[in-house]
Write an enzyme that holds these catalytic residues in place. Sequence first.
Site, PDB file in Angstrom:
ATOM      1  N   TYR A  23     -11.829   0.772  -2.567  1.00 61.22           N
ATOM      2  CA  TYR A  23     -10.453   0.327  -2.879  1.00 61.22           C
ATOM      3  C   TYR A  23     -10.353  -1.184  -3.040  1.00 61.22           C
ATOM      4  CZ  TYR A  23      -8.526   5.011  -2.195  1.00 61.22           C
ATOM      5  OH  TYR A  23      -8.211   6.352  -2.334  1.00 61.22           O
ATOM      6  N   ASN A  64      -1.458  10.736   0.807  1.00 57.97           N
ATOM      7  CA  ASN A  64      -0.935  11.498  -0.330  1.00 57.97           C
ATOM      8  C   ASN A  64      -1.918  12.523  -0.911  1.00 57.97           C
ATOM      9  OD1 ASN A  64      -2.573   9.674  -1.567  1.00 57.97           O
ATOM     10  ND2 ASN A  64      -1.032   8.824  -2.940  1.00 57.97           N
ATOM     11  N   GLU A  93     -16.709   5.651  -9.938  1.00 51.47           N
ATOM     12  CA  GLU A  93     -16.379   6.340  -8.688  1.00 51.47           C
ATOM     13  C   GLU A  93     -17.296   7.540  -8.459  1.00 51.47           C
ATOM     14  OE1 GLU A  93     -11.696   4.971  -8.909  1.00 51.47           O
ATOM     15  OE2 GLU A  93     -12.169   7.093  -9.102  1.00 51.47           O
ATOM     16  N   LYS A 143      -8.042  13.879   0.364  1.00 53.02           N
ATOM     17  CA  LYS A 143      -8.000  12.822   1.378  1.00 53.02           C
ATOM     18  C   LYS A 143      -7.918  13.401   2.798  1.00 53.02           C
ATOM     19  CE  LYS A 143      -5.946   9.429  -1.797  1.00 53.02           C
ATOM     20  NZ  LYS A 143      -4.908   8.363  -1.944  1.00 53.02           N
ATOM     21  N   HIS A 190      -6.914  11.766  -4.445  1.00 55.41           N
ATOM     22  CA  HIS A 190      -7.173  10.630  -5.344  1.00 55.41           C
ATOM     23  C   HIS A 190      -7.499  11.178  -6.721  1.00 55.41           C
ATOM     24  CE1 HIS A 190      -8.996   6.941  -6.902  1.00 55.41           C
ATOM     25  NE2 HIS A 190      -9.961   7.710  -7.373  1.00 55.41           N
TER      26      HIS A 190
HETATM   27  P1  IDP Z   1      -2.688   6.241  -7.216  1.00 52.41           P
HETATM   28  O1  IDP Z   1      -3.607   6.800  -6.143  1.00 52.41           O
HETATM   29  O2  IDP Z   1      -1.539   7.173  -7.504  1.00 52.41           O
HETATM   30  O3  IDP Z   1      -3.419   5.802  -8.452  1.00 52.41           O
HETATM   31  P2  IDP Z   1      -2.428   3.422  -6.430  1.00 52.41           P
HETATM   32  O4  IDP Z   1      -1.216   2.583  -6.711  1.00 52.41           O
HETATM   33  O5  IDP Z   1      -3.673   3.141  -7.199  1.00 52.41           O
HETATM   34  O6  IDP Z   1      -1.981   4.955  -6.571  1.00 52.41           O
HETATM   35  O7  IDP Z   1      -2.707   3.278  -4.881  1.00 52.41           O
HETATM   36  C1  IDP Z   1      -3.924   3.746  -4.320  1.00 52.41           C
HETATM   37  C2  IDP Z   1      -3.612   4.456  -3.016  1.00 52.41           C
HETATM   38  O8  IDP Z   1      -3.078   3.515  -2.085  1.00 52.41           O
HETATM   39  C3  IDP Z   1      -2.538   5.542  -3.101  1.00 52.41           C
HETATM   40  O9  IDP Z   1      -3.033   6.781  -3.570  1.00 52.41           O
HETATM   41  C4  IDP Z   1      -2.062   5.615  -1.651  1.00 52.41           C
HETATM   42  O10 IDP Z   1      -2.963   6.358  -0.829  1.00 52.41           O
HETATM   43  C5  IDP Z   1      -2.127   4.153  -1.234  1.00 52.41           C
HETATM   44  N1  IDP Z   1      -0.821   3.491  -1.413  1.00 52.41           N
HETATM   45  C6  IDP Z   1      -0.215   3.131  -2.572  1.00 52.41           C
HETATM   46  N2  IDP Z   1       0.974   2.564  -2.364  1.00 52.41           N
HETATM   47  C7  IDP Z   1       1.144   2.542  -1.007  1.00 52.41           C
HETATM   48  C8  IDP Z   1       2.191   2.066  -0.151  1.00 52.41           C
HETATM   49  O11 IDP Z   1       3.217   1.531  -0.590  1.00 52.41           O
HETATM   50  N3  IDP Z   1       1.994   2.228   1.204  1.00 52.41           N
HETATM   51  C9  IDP Z   1       0.866   2.797   1.730  1.00 52.41           C
HETATM   52  N4  IDP Z   1      -0.143   3.251   0.945  1.00 52.41           N
HETATM   53  C10 IDP Z   1      -0.009   3.133  -0.390  1.00 52.41           C
END
Ligand code: IDP
Length: 138
Positions: free
Chosen positions: A50, A113, A127, A10, A116
């Site tokens: 997304y 984070n 994807e 990312k 992905h």
């Molecule tokens: P994942 O990437 O671990 O599967 P998901 O719940 O599918 O997590 O969420 C997709 C992406 O959305 C996350 O990787 C992160 O970048 C973002 N995200 C998830 N939860 C939050 C939040 O509470 N605040 C801001 N961004 C979030």
Amino acid sequence: MSNITFTMIKPDAVADGHIGAILGKIAEGGFKIKALKLTQLTVADAKKFYEVHAERPFYGELVDFMSSGPIVAAVLEKDNAVEDFRTLIGATNPAEAAEGTIRKMFARSIGENAVHGSDSDENALIEAQFHFSGREIF
Ligand code: IDP
């Protein structure tokens, strides 16, 4: 295609100079690279990628972040790729991610984070095809 997953390094991790280290962790984890490129999502691309999260409160922030700078997109191959890659990257929130995982080592925050990883075989294929044409996947 089976036994594949799709990943993005990312914008945070690209900006922080972690491309090489993350690709190293991916190789050490036993994943073979089937496709790879440096690219950038438009706002429209990020919204579409997304769209399952469209109703979540962080959707706007996520779309803005994911289109904010270059990313590395890749298709990875390994037995049990989807599950094993999610183990390698760790929990969504780096504060909760296990020691040695990519998110623990390189992520800034729950939103920014670092990586992905697809959540199912079906989504991995969708994807991969969103980002790569057939002749870019080897
Ligand atoms: P994942 O990437 O671990 O599967 P998901 O719940 O599918 O997590 O969420 C997709 C992406 O959305 C996350 O990787 C992160 O970048 C973002 N995200 C998830 N939860 C939050 C939040 O509470 N605040 C801001 N961004 C979030």
